[in-house]
Structure formats: structure tokens, C-alpha cells
Design an enzyme around this catalytic site. Structure first.
Site: not given
Length: 229
Positions: A10-13, A34, A38, A106, A166, A194
């Protein structure tokens, strides 16, 4: 501060990087943690490396990494490695926070994904740290239900929450505009779709425009909602 998502992808990072960049620009010494990464065997850039490249916080640290693209507890089991314990995660977060003005943690996937030994989750970690939780949500279909469920879980633990979109499209369609109007929670930002492909200097310059003052930026949620109708 803990950053979670309503789902994976969803754009968390990128949202974490934006908060780190805005806070750094505001003069904060920022750490990004973090607990579990994974999918390292896929060759994709790790989340901590993405944050470091875009935001240049004072510190990025990953506590545990596993090769398969699975939930962290499952990834540890499949790899035959020890999973991260809740105590280890809490101690690391508290230790890092002692030397930084803002520590962003995160998660992996959504709020209730099992992160380590015993099935502890990001919700458990946020509760132990008494942290504000940033919920990164989709702009499109499915977001109303997923966002409301995530916020309900946080409310049961009496944790304060902020919502950030996100990946807000450059040309929002009807579904995006109606979702924005009906979205549950306290909107605190919208990251342009983007943004993760931006060069680092441009990302750091623009990030404060995407987040409101509680996340060290200049975003106006009322004006954004009005403009996007």
C-alpha cells in the site's frame, strides 16, 4: 511512532521515507527501524535501503531478515531460523529511541501480521511502546473496509492513529474521490503515486508538502479533500 498498512503493497515504505524526510528537514534526528524484512532472496531493494536512499535519516536498521516473501514468522519457520522475539524488538526500539528525536518503526504487511516468536504483531509492539500509529491506506477499492478495520483494532488498544494515503493518483477517478470523502480516521497526508521513483534530493524537498504538521509537514487535509472532490 509506528507505521503500518491496511495491507501489503500500500506504500508503507515510501510513506515511512516521507515522514523521515520531513522530520529530518525540520531538524529532527530520525531513526527508522524495520523489525523484520522478508523476501530478501528476490533481489529487490530492502525497505531500509529504500528509506535510506530517499530520506537519508540518521539511522536505518533491520532487526531480522529472511529470504522468502512471506509473513515474518512464517518466513523464519520456512528458513529454519529463529524468529524475532517481542522482547528483542521492544529493547531495540527503546535503545534506538534514546539517541534520536524520532524513531519510526515500519511493520510488514498489515497491523496483525505475525512478526515473530509466539505470533506477536505490530499492534502488540505499538501497545508496548505506547506509540502513535500511522496507518497507510490505499486510495482505491477496498480501502474503506480495510482502513476502518485497522482503526478499530487500534481503538481497542486506545492507541492514537493518523491515516496517510500511500499512493494518491495524479488524475483521481470517481472511486478515489468518493473514498477520500468517506474514508475513516484522521487524514494526515497523501503521498503522490510514483513518489518512490523520485531522485533522493527531489523526494526530500517535496516530502513536507505531502504530510501535515503532526508528521512534520505542511499538508492541509481540509484543502486536499475539498480540492479532490
Amino acid at each position: 511512532m509506528v507505521v503500518t498498512g491496511t495491507d501489503t503493497g500500500v506504500g508503507k515504505t515510501i510513506a515511512t521515507a516521507a515522514i523521515a524526510a520531513a522530520a529530518t528537514a525540520a531538524g529532527q534526528r530520525v531513526a527508522v527501524v524495520k523489525p523484520a524484512q522478508t523476501g530478501t532472496a528476490d533481489g529487490d531493494e530492502p525497505d531500509a535501503a529504500t528509506v535510506a536512499r530517499l530520506a537519508e535519516p540518521a539511522l536505518t536498521r533491520t532487526l531480522a531478515s529472511f529470504p522468502d516473501p512471506l509473513a515474518p514468522l512464517a518466513a523464519a519457520r520456512v528458513a529454519g531460523e529463529d524468529a524475532l522475539t517481542a522482547v528483542m524488538a521492544q529493547l531495540a526500539a527503546r535503545s534506538i529511541a534514546e539517541h534520536h528525536d524520532l524513531t519510526l518503526i515500519e511493520g510488514a504487511g498489515g497491523l496483525l501480521v505475525p512478526l515473530g516468536e509466539g505470533g506477536w504483531t505490530l499492534l502488540d509492539l505499538a501497545t508496548a511502546l505506547d506509540a502513535t500509529v500511522v496507518v497507510v491506506a490505499r486510495a482505491g477499492l477496498g480501502t474503506l473496509n480495510h482502513t476502518a478495520l485497522t482503526l478499530a483494532a487500534l481503538a481497542r488498544r486506545e492507541l492514537p492513529a493518523l491515516v496517510v494515503l500511500g499512493a494518491w493518483p495524479a488524475d483521481p477517478e470517481l472511486v478515489h474521490r468518493t473514498n477520500l470523502y468517506d474514508l475513516a480516521g484522521d487524514l494526515a497526508g497523501a503521498i503522490p503515486d510514483g513518489a518512490g521513483a523520485m531522485a533522493g534530493p527531489l523526494f526530500r524537498r517535496e516530502a513536507p508538502h505531502w504530510l501535515d504538521s503532526r508528521l512534520y509537514g505542511r499538508f492541509d487535509p481540509v484543502a486536499f479533500r475539498s480540492h479532490s472532490r
